[in-house]
Design a protein around this motif. Structure first.
Motif, PDB file in Angstrom:
ATOM      1  N   ASN A  30       0.975  -0.972  -0.088  1.00 29.97           N
ATOM      2  CA  ASN A  30      -0.328  -0.220  -0.003  1.00 29.97           C
ATOM      3  C   ASN A  30       0.882   1.189   0.244  1.00 29.97           C
ATOM      4  O   ASN A  30       0.505   2.148   0.881  1.00 29.97           O
ATOM      5  N   LEU A  31       2.263   0.962  -0.623  1.00 32.41           N
ATOM      6  CA  LEU A  31       2.674   2.155  -0.958  1.00 32.41           C
ATOM      7  C   LEU A  31       2.177   3.144  -2.725  1.00 32.41           C
ATOM      8  O   LEU A  31       2.380   2.307  -3.039  1.00 32.41           O
ATOM      9  N   LEU A  49      11.736 -10.201  -5.355  1.00 31.72           N
ATOM     10  CA  LEU A  49      12.550  -9.384  -4.671  1.00 31.72           C
ATOM     11  C   LEU A  49      11.635  -9.472  -3.021  1.00 31.72           C
ATOM     12  O   LEU A  49      10.150  -9.719  -3.239  1.00 31.72           O
ATOM     13  N   VAL A  50      11.635  -9.957  -2.475  1.00 30.65           N
ATOM     14  CA  VAL A  50      11.128  -9.618  -1.251  1.00 30.65           C
ATOM     15  C   VAL A  50      11.333  -7.931   0.038  1.00 30.65           C
ATOM     16  O   VAL A  50      10.830  -7.598   0.877  1.00 30.65           O
ATOM     17  N   ALA A  51      12.063  -7.369  -0.152  1.00 33.28           N
ATOM     18  CA  ALA A  51      12.185  -6.286   0.456  1.00 33.28           C
ATOM     19  C   ALA A  51      13.419  -5.410  -0.428  1.00 33.28           C
ATOM     20  O   ALA A  51      13.826  -5.362  -0.528  1.00 33.28           O
ATOM     21  N   VAL A  63      10.295   2.054   1.723  1.00 32.17           N
ATOM     22  CA  VAL A  63      10.721   0.834   2.663  1.00 32.17           C
ATOM     23  C   VAL A  63       9.895  -0.044   2.413  1.00 32.17           C
ATOM     24  O   VAL A  63       8.626  -0.187   3.133  1.00 32.17           O
ATOM     25  N   ALA A  64      10.141  -1.422   1.735  1.00 30.78           N
ATOM     26  CA  ALA A  64       8.958  -2.133   2.152  1.00 30.78           C
ATOM     27  C   ALA A  64       9.339  -3.977   2.145  1.00 30.78           C
ATOM     28  O   ALA A  64      10.567  -4.266   1.387  1.00 30.78           O
ATOM     29  N   ASN A  73      14.602 -10.043   9.575  1.00 33.00           N
ATOM     30  CA  ASN A  73      15.249  -8.629   9.832  1.00 33.00           C
ATOM     31  C   ASN A  73      15.664  -7.681   8.897  1.00 33.00           C
ATOM     32  O   ASN A  73      16.051  -6.986   8.626  1.00 33.00           O
ATOM     33  N   PHE A  74      14.731  -7.908   7.846  1.00 27.47           N
ATOM     34  CA  PHE A  74      14.906  -7.329   6.429  1.00 27.47           C
ATOM     35  C   PHE A  74      14.423  -5.421   6.336  1.00 27.47           C
ATOM     36  O   PHE A  74      15.923  -5.228   5.694  1.00 27.47           O
TER      37      PHE A  74
END
Length: 332
Positions: A30-31, A49-51, A63-64, A73-74
């Motif tokens: 939601n960014l 892509l996870v972070a 930042v997501a 701890n991503f």
């Protein structure tokens, strides 16, 4: 089997595939995908892509972390990477917009909260910081029924001067905040100097800088995009800027009125005025002053800059204070 994660820069302005991965992750979080960015990093699990996280100027944003990986701890890894990158580029003072639930992570990394709305927490890291700015403002505190004007003044026009004069008539003291953001044809030092020259005979006017804390790339980057700004993003940022002014700046200087000019041209500035009215409510009065006109046309700094760019400095004589006109003439 050990899971391998890789961290790498995302060239979202060059690679369509990287851009798509980034947009998908932001949309799932939601960014907005319309934010301006200078640098973006991502953490991958294989091809997924996870972070991700980005910055523009000295503002950390976008930042997501994918919902399946939020126990990792991503978020900290991404932010630490961005902070290291900013430091390597010579920046030791930076900001972040985050949702309130994530502010605890940023606090653990040394960020301090400046202001919070219902859906955004605005924080900073480094020095000189907001407390230093408030300390500077407190040195100019005056008792009374005080007003405030915030302006870019690029350059100051007779329209700006009219707004200041109207504010001065209705206030014991007027704080004129001149944008410190250096993204204008006239730099911040010139704009501050020209406002001071134009108001030198007004004994109840105090001219101050905004630093990073009013209508800046940190608090309100959409302001500088104007017609290219996404309206929903502009509203969020405008609300942060207005809340910061109401809750943190106005009490320091006994400001109970904020004065603005009626906005006939810029939708982003109109959104800002609407957001201030919504945020201020009964705590801080917003006064909208009709814009000064000459021969039926509103005076604007845009018209002044256009005349100068077209080589017609003589045509601005009735549009700007004499001190501004003299400065421009002598600068040629």
């Amino acid at each position: 089997m050990m899971i391998v994660y890789t961290t790498k820069r995302l060239w979202i302005h060059r690679s369509q595939s990287a851009r798509k991965d980034w947009e998908n992750l932001l949309e799932a979080s939601n960014l907005s995908t319309q934010e301006q960015t200078d640098y973006t990093v991502g953490i991958y699990k294989g091809d997924d892509l996870v972070a991700t996280g980005s910055y523009a100027g000295n503002v950390i944003k976008c930042v997501a972390v994918h919902s399946d990986y939020q126990s990792e701890n991503f978020l900290t890894d991404i932010v630490v990477h961005l902070m290291d990158q900013l430091r390597s580029n010579g920046s030791n003072h930076y900001f972040v917009y985050t949702c309130p639930k994530n502010s605890v992570y940023f606090k653990s990394l040394g960020f301090n909260k400046i202001v919070e709305t219902s859906n955004v927490t605005f924080m900073e890291f480094g020095h000189p910081n907001f407390e230093d700015y408030l300390s500077m403002l407190s040195n100019h505190k005056k008792e009374g029924n005080n007003g405030a004007v915030v302006m870019n003044a690029n350059p100051i026009t007779n329209g700006h001067l009219h707004l200041i004069e109207e504010t001065a008539k209705q206030s014991d003291y007027v704080y004129v905040f001149v944008l410190s953001e250096d993204r204008s044809e006239f730099n911040d030092e010139e704009r501050m100097m020209l406002v001071k020259r134009a108001t030198v005979d007004m004994s109840n006017v105090i001219v101050l800088p905004t630093n990073d804390y009013m209508v800046s790339s940190a608090t309100f980057p959409s302001y500088f995009l104007r017609d290219r700004a996404q309206e929903s993003v502009a509203r969020i940022q405008a609300k942060v800027d207005a809340t910061l002014f109401k809750e943190r700046v106005a009490p320091i200087l006994n400001i109970n009125h904020r004065f603005v000019g009626k906005e006939p041209y810029s939708r982003v500035t109109e959104i800002y005025n609407e957001s201030m009215s919504e945020v201020f409510q009964d705590d801080l009065e917003l006064e909208i002053i009709p814009r000064l006109e000459i021969e039926g046309e509103v005076i604007s700094a845009t018209k002044v800059r256009k005349a100068l760019s077209e080589g017609h400095p003589e045509s601005i004589k009735n549009l700007v204070p004499s001190t501004t006109y003299d400065y421009i003439q002598n600068k040629k």
